[in-house]
Design a protein around this motif. Structure first.
Motif, short mmCIF file in Angstrom:
data_model
loop_
_atom_site.label_atom_id
_atom_site.label_comp_id
_atom_site.label_asym_id
_atom_site.label_seq_id
_atom_site.Cartn_x
_atom_site.Cartn_y
_atom_site.Cartn_z
N GLY A 1 43.32 24.43 20.98
CA GLY A 1 44.25 23.85 20.04
C GLY A 1 44.72 22.44 20.35
N ARG A 2 44.35 21.93 21.51
CA ARG A 2 44.77 20.56 21.83
C ARG A 2 43.99 19.57 20.96
NH1 ARG A 2 41.68 20.23 27.70
NH2 ARG A 2 41.10 22.37 27.28
N PRO A 3 44.47 18.34 20.85
CA PRO A 3 43.76 17.32 20.07
C PRO A 3 42.35 17.07 20.63
CG PRO A 3 45.98 16.58 20.60
CD PRO A 3 45.74 17.84 21.39
N ALA A 4 41.41 16.76 19.74
CA ALA A 4 40.01 16.57 20.12
C ALA A 4 39.85 15.54 21.23
CB ALA A 4 39.18 16.18 18.90
N GLU A 5 40.66 14.49 21.21
CA GLU A 5 40.52 13.43 22.22
C GLU A 5 40.88 13.89 23.64
OE1 GLU A 5 44.43 12.97 20.07
OE2 GLU A 5 42.36 13.03 19.40
N GLU A 6 41.46 15.07 23.78
CA GLU A 6 41.82 15.57 25.11
C GLU A 6 40.73 16.42 25.76
OE1 GLU A 6 45.69 17.36 25.27
OE2 GLU A 6 46.58 15.75 24.04
N TYR A 7 39.63 16.64 25.06
CA TYR A 7 38.52 17.40 25.63
C TYR A 7 37.59 16.45 26.39
CZ TYR A 7 40.04 21.40 22.93
OH TYR A 7 40.78 22.43 22.42
N ASN A 8 36.71 17.03 27.20
CA ASN A 8 35.77 16.21 27.97
C ASN A 8 34.77 15.52 27.04
OD1 ASN A 8 33.58 17.99 27.43
ND2 ASN A 8 33.93 19.15 29.30
N GLU A 9 34.00 14.62 27.59
CA GLU A 9 33.06 13.82 26.78
C GLU A 9 31.99 14.68 26.12
OE1 GLU A 9 33.31 10.65 25.74
OE2 GLU A 9 35.26 10.82 26.73
N ASP A 10 31.54 15.74 26.79
CA ASP A 10 30.54 16.61 26.18
C ASP A 10 31.07 17.29 24.92
OD1 ASP A 10 28.64 15.97 28.05
OD2 ASP A 10 28.52 17.97 28.94
N MET A 11 32.30 17.75 24.97
CA MET A 11 32.89 18.40 23.79
C MET A 11 33.08 17.39 22.66
SD MET A 11 33.12 21.58 24.60
CE MET A 11 34.33 22.44 23.63
N LYS A 12 33.49 16.19 22.99
CA LYS A 12 33.65 15.15 21.97
C LYS A 12 32.30 14.81 21.35
CE LYS A 12 37.50 12.97 24.38
NZ LYS A 12 37.91 11.78 25.14
N GLN A 13 31.26 14.78 22.17
CA GLN A 13 29.92 14.49 21.65
C GLN A 13 29.45 15.61 20.71
OE1 GLN A 13 26.78 14.01 24.55
NE2 GLN A 13 25.49 12.96 23.09
N LEU A 14 29.72 16.86 21.06
CA LEU A 14 29.37 17.97 20.17
C LEU A 14 30.03 17.81 18.81
CD1 LEU A 14 29.60 21.08 22.52
CD2 LEU A 14 27.57 20.29 21.33
N ILE A 15 31.30 17.47 18.80
CA ILE A 15 32.02 17.26 17.54
C ILE A 15 31.36 16.15 16.73
CG2 ILE A 15 34.20 16.48 16.52
CD1 ILE A 15 35.62 17.85 18.95
N ARG A 16 31.05 15.03 17.40
CA ARG A 16 30.41 13.90 16.70
C ARG A 16 29.08 14.29 16.10
NH1 ARG A 16 32.47 11.06 21.07
NH2 ARG A 16 30.48 11.09 22.15
N LYS A 17 28.28 15.04 16.83
CA LYS A 17 26.96 15.44 16.33
C LYS A 17 27.09 16.30 15.07
CE LYS A 17 24.25 14.86 20.50
NZ LYS A 17 23.47 13.77 19.96
N PHE A 18 28.05 17.22 15.07
CA PHE A 18 28.28 18.03 13.87
C PHE A 18 28.77 17.16 12.72
CE2 PHE A 18 27.95 21.78 16.53
CZ PHE A 18 27.48 22.75 15.65
N GLU A 19 29.68 16.22 13.00
CA GLU A 19 30.22 15.36 11.95
C GLU A 19 29.16 14.45 11.35
OE1 GLU A 19 34.83 14.96 13.53
OE2 GLU A 19 33.39 13.41 14.08
N GLU A 20 28.23 13.96 12.16
CA GLU A 20 27.22 13.01 11.70
C GLU A 20 26.07 13.67 10.94
OE1 GLU A 20 26.11 11.13 15.36
OE2 GLU A 20 27.97 9.97 15.47
N ALA A 21 25.91 14.96 11.09
CA ALA A 21 24.79 15.65 10.45
C ALA A 21 25.05 15.87 8.96
CB ALA A 21 24.53 16.99 11.13
N ASP A 22 23.95 15.89 8.21
CA ASP A 22 24.00 16.15 6.77
C ASP A 22 23.60 17.58 6.45
OD1 ASP A 22 24.58 13.39 5.99
OD2 ASP A 22 22.54 12.99 6.70
N GLY A 23 23.09 18.30 7.42
CA GLY A 23 22.67 19.69 7.25
C GLY A 23 22.41 20.30 8.61
N TYR A 24 22.31 21.63 8.64
CA TYR A 24 22.22 22.34 9.92
C TYR A 24 21.28 23.53 9.81
CZ TYR A 24 26.77 20.04 9.93
OH TYR A 24 27.78 19.12 9.80
N ILE A 25 20.52 23.73 10.87
CA ILE A 25 19.83 24.98 11.09
C ILE A 25 20.50 25.55 12.33
CG2 ILE A 25 17.67 26.18 11.55
CD1 ILE A 25 17.60 24.69 8.88
#
Length: 186
Positions: free
Chosen positions: A50-74
């Motif tokens: 529940g903490r703000p996204a910016e408080e997670y480690n770099e790997d977790m932030k990168q996971l969020i970015r990858k999901f946000e940047e995608a236009d579709g998912y398998i």
């Protein structure tokens, strides 16, 4: 169109084999999508609390970015103890509800018995419905009998269903293009 191929586990290889096979069949459609593989096993995961996204480690932030940047998912998931892996649910818990809104999603799953296909119906689909994804109706579930001793898919019916999943996913991306423009905050 950027498609993220999510291997939603940190152990095992059969789920990844199914994901690779779908990727191959999507390439065969000639759609020209940019495709990226996201292997959860390559990341240092933290519990989402529940903490703000910016408080997670770099790997977790990168996971969020990858999901946000995608236009579709398998999304590929194994079934453990009649459920999706905690690491996959944890990843979903990181995402803002609009992250995947009206974006196409296809599901492939792998488990030890035939009955575990219900995990897709009872767990994956409700989560993706919450995100308002365009979930293709034809998920593919595999089990150990569909593979040889080297984790190669040997069942032709599975191959046929994965080809169909790829074709339907490509069609769903056309719907998603128009729907993702002008998303409201509701």
């Amino acid at each position: 169109m950027k498609v993220l191929f999510v291997d939603g586990t940190i152990i095992g290889n059969k789920t990844g084999v199914v994901l690779e096979t779908v990727q191959h069949y999507i390439k065969e459609t000639g759609c020209g999508f940019e495709m990226e593989r996201l292997n959860f096993s390559d990341y240092d995961h933290q519990f989402v609390d529940g903490r703000p996204a910016e408080e997670y480690n770099e790997d977790m932030k990168q996971l969020i970015r990858k999901f946000e940047e995608a236009d579709g998912y398998i999304i590929a998931t194994p079934v453990f103890q009649a459920s999706i892996p905690g690491v996959l649910k944890n990843a979903f818990d990181m995402l803002h509800p609009r992250t995947m809104r009206y974006k196409p999603v296809s599901i492939v799953a792998n488990g030890g018995t035939h009955q575990h296909h219900l995990v897709v119906e009872n767990q994956m689909k409700p989560i993706l419905d919450y995100f308002r994804c365009l979930v293709t109706p034809n998920y593919v579930y595999t089990h150990r009998d569909h593979f040889d001793e080297n984790s190669k898919i040997i069942d032709e019916d599975v191959h046929d269903r994965l080809k169909e999943l790829a074709r339907v996913f490509v069609k769903y991306t056309e719907m998603g293009k128009e729907l993702t423009h002008g998303i409201i905050d509701a």
